[in-house]
Design an enzyme around this catalytic site. Sequence first.
Site, PDB file in Angstrom:
ATOM      1  N   ASP A 301       0.739  -1.281  -0.054  1.00 51.85           N
ATOM      2  CA  ASP A 301      -0.177   0.125  -0.125  1.00 51.85           C
ATOM      3  C   ASP A 301       0.719   1.314  -0.060  1.00 51.85           C
ATOM      4  OD1 ASP A 301      -2.063   1.555   0.081  1.00 51.85           O
ATOM      5  OD2 ASP A 301      -3.124   0.842   1.710  1.00 51.85           O
TER       6      ASP A 301
HETATM    7  C1  BGC Z   1      -5.088   3.381   0.496  1.00 49.78           C
HETATM    8  C2  BGC Z   1      -5.296   2.430  -0.728  1.00 49.78           C
HETATM    9  C3  BGC Z   1      -5.094   3.000  -2.150  1.00 49.78           C
HETATM   10  C4  BGC Z   1      -3.590   3.924  -2.062  1.00 49.78           C
HETATM   11  C5  BGC Z   1      -3.513   4.414  -3.453  1.00 49.78           C
HETATM   12  C6  BGC Z   1      -3.932   4.223   0.071  1.00 49.78           C
HETATM   13  O1  BGC Z   1      -3.572   5.337   1.116  1.00 49.78           O
HETATM   14  O2  BGC Z   1      -5.082   2.685   1.621  1.00 49.78           O
HETATM   15  O3  BGC Z   1      -6.432   1.794  -0.418  1.00 49.78           O
HETATM   16  O4  BGC Z   1      -5.343   2.266  -3.180  1.00 49.78           O
HETATM   17  O5  BGC Z   1      -3.710   4.670  -1.098  1.00 49.78           O
HETATM   18  O6  BGC Z   1      -4.490   5.461  -3.609  1.00 49.78           O
END
Ligand code: BGC
Length: 755
Positions: A301
């Site tokens: 993530d």
């Molecule tokens: C979130 C994810 C997301 C990623 C990209 C993160 O902060 O937890 O769910 O896909 O950002 O935007």
Amino acid sequence: MQLTRRSMLVAMGLASAWAATPLAALARSIGKRADAPFIEALIAKMTLEEKAGQLTLLPSAWGGSKAAQFNPPGNGQSFDQQVADAVAGKLTGVFNGNGAEMARRMQHAVMTQSRLGIPLMFAADVIHGHRTLFPLPLGEAASFEPELAERTARAAAFEAAGAGIDWTFAPMVDIARDQRWGRVMEGTGEDILLGSLFAAARVRGFQGDDLTADDAMLACPKHFAAYGAAEAGLDYNTVDISERTLREVYLPPFKASFDAGALTTMASFNEISGVPSTANKWLMTDLLRGEWKFPGMVVSDYTGDEELIMHGFAEDGKDAARLSILAGVDMSMASNLYMMHLPALVREGLVPESQVDESVRRVLTIKAVLGLFDDPFRRIDPAREAKRSMTAQNIALAREAGRKSIVMLRNEGGVLPLPLSSKVALIGPFAEGPHDLIGGWAVYGDDAQAVDLATGMRKAGGTVTVAEGCGVETPVPGGIEAALEAATGADVVVLSLGEAQTMSGEAQSRTDIIVPRVQQELAEAVAKLGKPMVVVLRNGRALALEGVIRDAQAILVTWYLGTESGTAIADILYGSHSPSGRLPVSFPYDTGQQPFHYDRKRTGRPQPPGPRVDYKAQFREVPNEALFPFGHGLTYGEVRYGDLHLDGQVLPWDGAVTVSATVTNSGSHAIEEVAQFYIHDRVASVTRPVRQLVAFDKVALAPDQTKTVSFRLDRSMLEFYGLDEKPVVEPGEFDLWIAPSAQAEGASGKIRLTA
Ligand code: BGC
């Protein structure tokens, strides 16, 4: 259509049909050098830096999009610098950029100027629609119609792939049992079966039958794993659960997604019992690749690898990169740590090059599966992008999905549906205006392109006087007076209340899941007029309703319904359609009951029926149950369940019985009823929940119509994780219900499973 654990098994059977497709053959070729000569030849030509680049995903530096609000441009780079890095082989792709023109410019530069011509891959958070927004995933789960989620995901892929997007960071499949957690809104709520069926449906919708198609996107079920089990519902917080709970509650939607063909997953931010997922070898390698034979790739993530330092698990960025890649996290999102450190880690012998090659092999195979090596521009066509955006068909689907996501909690005295001729005072911060319609996780959507409630009601032909009354969390000068004036001349008051869309979602945890006090004060002032009151809630989680809001004659839960928000609500308010949604999350009496899920354990001292008894498991202030439980939702009909009928009193070990009940609509509206089949295992070697959903069936009933709903019960539906963490079924007695909610008696009986 009836949905059961069995139909999931059938879907898994379909997955074996899928296994015969070229896509699966490609997927299988991951890790098998001999089966993928083209990819192997490419890997053989790559420098260590180019390999690290293929494992590096960065936020797009393309400015000017709303996407930049969600993810600040990567590393402070300009777009031109990012293109230069792409040409130099320092990145595999970008995410949350904007549009086919951006993708065209980047891809063209890479294909014409880079040394190896490896196409870029464009990713984005397309969570519940692209330009056309469908209901929030939690709202859509209320439809109890996975097939609907498959259609909306398909439509989202049609638009997003049209805008150059190859890969969506969705579906979010985290089971969420604590409504304080803001990301409840992104998933399907508290139930395992519902979560698994919707997860698989969304994967099928995003990916379609052929991942090379120009309207298909790669899915990324996330966040692996147990992100929703954060202590106190505080986003990013520690998770400490048993392996059994992990396997039984949090992993099934992931397994269902992979069985439906998902080829990527995202490591969750949280730790589980002391080990952050991003460095959890047991999770990412032993379980995922070893036990489950997952052929795809894992992305961290956003800066999840770098956060290993803050977790107190890695010494520095280099150590964090080492731990992540060794655990089995193939691609690093946003931190750039793999690009910065993998080459040195390999040269110093701290990471075997074969491990890096394995990750590169997975990434390149996925690019091949997406058809990018054959035609890097297959999803990149600015003219097609415009044609696919917000088509009449997608907008009609948004309205259908919106309607089906609405849950009617109460309707005393049949105050709903409203006659079109009634004079309505529409009061509250969500009554009118281009805000809080599409939800907080819509990177490419625009509230200004969505229909608000007042407009929807007027379009339906209603007579509506609007007063804002107050802001979401702050008073408005003269607001209550104006609201009272609007209400005085009205036949009925519709109060549009709840949470702003920024109050749920990532990092939006709440300690008190109530409608903000200032709105409660507005409702109290209006209630004093004694007019019939309909509360229309806007919310991204279950709420603990209080006072006159809780006691209103009618309550509708409308989440954030997307582009057709106002029209969909008007369809229900004025009765052109009956409500049919069911709660995917229990609405408690009080925040203090969190975490809450209907399938809880009984304990050794369950609360007996009747008045409070000391030394029993109960709160002083509120009942143990939910105010409105999982599965609850009313229609404009009147539904009665007949007695439970079994075609055998004993369930043979290798046999099945049919469990059925009649369902009658004695009202005067056509409706859809969601009949829910629950079981309870009376005695087992591991204690079992008081009830567990094993199947459901959405049935259409005309006025005065009776239908029999039948479920086939076999021992696979009675399975649980035993003492050895493996699925087991034990003979014995089981209680059975076919009921309209997790707390309703409906039609009930019991059966014995024989050895
Ligand atoms: C979130 C994810 C997301 C990623 C990209 C993160 O902060 O937890 O769910 O896909 O950002 O935007």
